[in-house]
Design a protein around this motif. Structure first.
Motif: not given
Ligand code: CA
Ligand code: CDP
Length: 497
Positions: A54, A131, A174, A437
């Motif tokens: 992530d 992200t 996301e 996510w």
């Molecule tokens: Ca995050």
């Protein structure tokens, strides 16, 4: 005739034929039941693994998931077995030195090599999802963002896993994969139960995702994501607000205040007695605020606190636009949002901040929560520092802002009320796996959640064994009765010797 012989003749079960039949019968039943039990006994577990990185705006975290290998269609439960926090900032911070972004991942990847059994390495999929930090860098400087991805890719390919690519997730992905994670871990999808909404607060963006009876995707289709999971259709509302993660929201709030004029910013979101010299260039170095950069400003400004919750909330509200809405209803900034429908799980920075402030209990009335936060913000900075000597000062200084931002986002932004506030649960993990996510992303890419409900065996194992046993006993009794002609005759009257 001896007394013993007399006994034998009286008891027909003592003939050699019946004794042999009984013994064979008992052995047959025991064998049958043993086979039934052994055949269905769970085998020693073998696991498969998956790794997801992530790459958030503030930091990167690696997660290892495992699930039973021998379950058909990978229907076994997927669980997080390990996580590793990459040292240093998020990969988007390495724009001017991309190679370092790749290098920063090495330690956690080596840990993953240790954790996943060697013979599974080559078949273990490895994903990296970035992200909002990379979304912003890509908007600002796409060449730099490509270079960061190249470096990251090169670093990840050096490891023996099955590398599946590094990419930026869309805001919808996301938000919706966070929703999948929460509901998968709660076993709500398999059982077709009412689902839990997902609230994710990052550093650079924030997501809200939930199923609402008054939303079928026709109003504002760009907020609609549909899933068919375990035989059920879900029509999800989801939205990701870029720049409304807590770190970018802080920049926007500060930028708003510093527009009053260069020099000093007296900030109600920081504790009384807090004072730091900050750099305008650093503050405005983000697409979320760059257009507000004042002309001819000095290089630095003085950032001081006066700890006033209500004033802080007023400043925070100024970064939201509550006026424009071309839909039947909106959250903020002209974004459609259907009627809230709970329950909700709020994770990531929602949890970290509220947990630090001891405010995760949402059965405490919202007014009381605000009172507590008001007291916290008004506490002098010196006292706060003494109470938390082990927390990095940069983070410690921001909890008053972060708590106020969370309450403002939830109530003014998303329209949670004093009543519906208690529908929210601040969560970090569900059954040992982090809420976020990453798990939903991997489940989706590995097709681990079937669209249709899997066929389950008609009987559970215990039921199967019991029925086999009962049938075996019945067959045995029938067999004994079928041999009746061979039974020695018993006389109704005592034999006269
Ligand atoms: Ca995050
Ligand atoms: N122990 C922790 C870990 C992260 N955080 C915060 O949680 C947020 C995580 O955001 P992120 O790096 O996932 O950013 P996004 O890319 O999701 O926007 C950051 O604001 C971190 O500062 C925290 O408050 N406490």
């Amino acid at each position: 005739m001896s007394a013993q012989r007399e006994m034998k003749e009286k008891n027909p079960w003592h003939t050699p034929v019946t004794i042999i039949i009984t013994v064979i019968g008992v052995i047959a039943i025991v064998a049958l039941v043993t086979v039934a039990v052994l055949q269905n006994r769970p085998l020693p577990q073998k696991y498969k693994y998956g790794i997801v990185l992530d790459a958030g705006s503030s930091h990167t975290a690696l997660y290892i998931y495992e699930w039973p290998a021998e379950k058909d269609n990978n229907t076994g439960r997927v669980e997080q077995t390990h996580s590793c926090k990459v040292k240093g900032p998020g990969i988007s911070s390495y724009a001017s030195n991309p190679l370092k972004a790749g290098e920063s991942l090495r330690e956690c990847m080596q840990e993953a090599e240790q954790r996943v059994p060697g013979k599974r390495h080559h078949e273990t999929p490895l994903y990296l999802g970035a992200t909002a930090g990379m979304r912003l860098l890509n908007m600002e400087n796409s060449v730099a963002s490509d270079k960061v991805f190249q470096a990251v890719e090169e670093a990840l390919k050096k490891f023996p896993f099955s590398y599946q690519g590094a990419r930026i997730l869309s805001g919808q992905e996301e938000g919706s994969f966070g929703w999948v994670t929460v509901n998968y871990l709660d076993d709500r999808l398999k059982q077709g139960l009412e689902t839990t909404g997902a609230l994710d607060l990052g550093g650079a963006s924030t997501q809200i995702s939930f199923v609402s009876d008054n939303y079928n995707g026709s109003e504002s289709p760009r907020n609609s994501v549909t899933f068919r999971l375990y035989g059920n259709d879900y029509n999800l509302y989801t939205h990701s607000f870029l720049c409304y993660g807590k770190d970018q929201a802080l920049r926007m709030t500060l930028a708003h205040q510093s527009q009053a004029g260069p020099g000093t910013v007296l900030d109600p979101c920081f504790h009384p007695g807090y004072t730091e010299t900050k750099n305008y260039l650093v503050l405005y170095d983000s697409p979320c605020v760059s257009d507000r950069k004042p002309q001819g400003a000095p290089a630095t400004f003085n950032h001081s606190g006066n700890g006033n919750f209500l004033e802080c909330q007023k400043n925070i509200k100024s970064i939201f636009d509550f006026n424009s809405c071309k839909y039947s209803q909106c959250s903020f900034n002209g974004v459609f949002q259907p009627l809230l429908q709970g329950p909700f799980g709020a994770f990531s920075a929602y949890y970290f901040v509220m947990n630090f402030l001891n405010l995760t209990n949402t059965s405490i009335p919202l007014d009381t929560v605000k009172e507590k936060l008001k007291d916290y913000c008004a506490t002098p900075w010196n006292q706060i520092r003494q109470q938390h000597p082990n927390i990095k000062l940069k983070y410690l200084a921001e909890y008053c802002f972060a708590g106020t931002y969370i309450l403002t986002l939830l109530t003014e932004g998303y329209n949670f009320t004093s009543e519906s506030y208690s529908d929210i649960k601040f969560i970090e993990k569900i059954k040992g796996s982090d809420a976020g996510w990453t798990l939903g992303y991997m489940l989706n890419l590995t097709n681990m959640i079937p669209a249709e409900a899997p066929d389950s065996p008609p009987l559970p194992h215990a039921g199967y064994v019991s029925i086999v046993s009962i049938i075996a006993v019945l067959i045995f009794i029938l067999f004994i009765f079928s041999l009746r002609p061979l039974w020695p005759r018993c006389s109704k009257h005592p034999q006269i010797v």
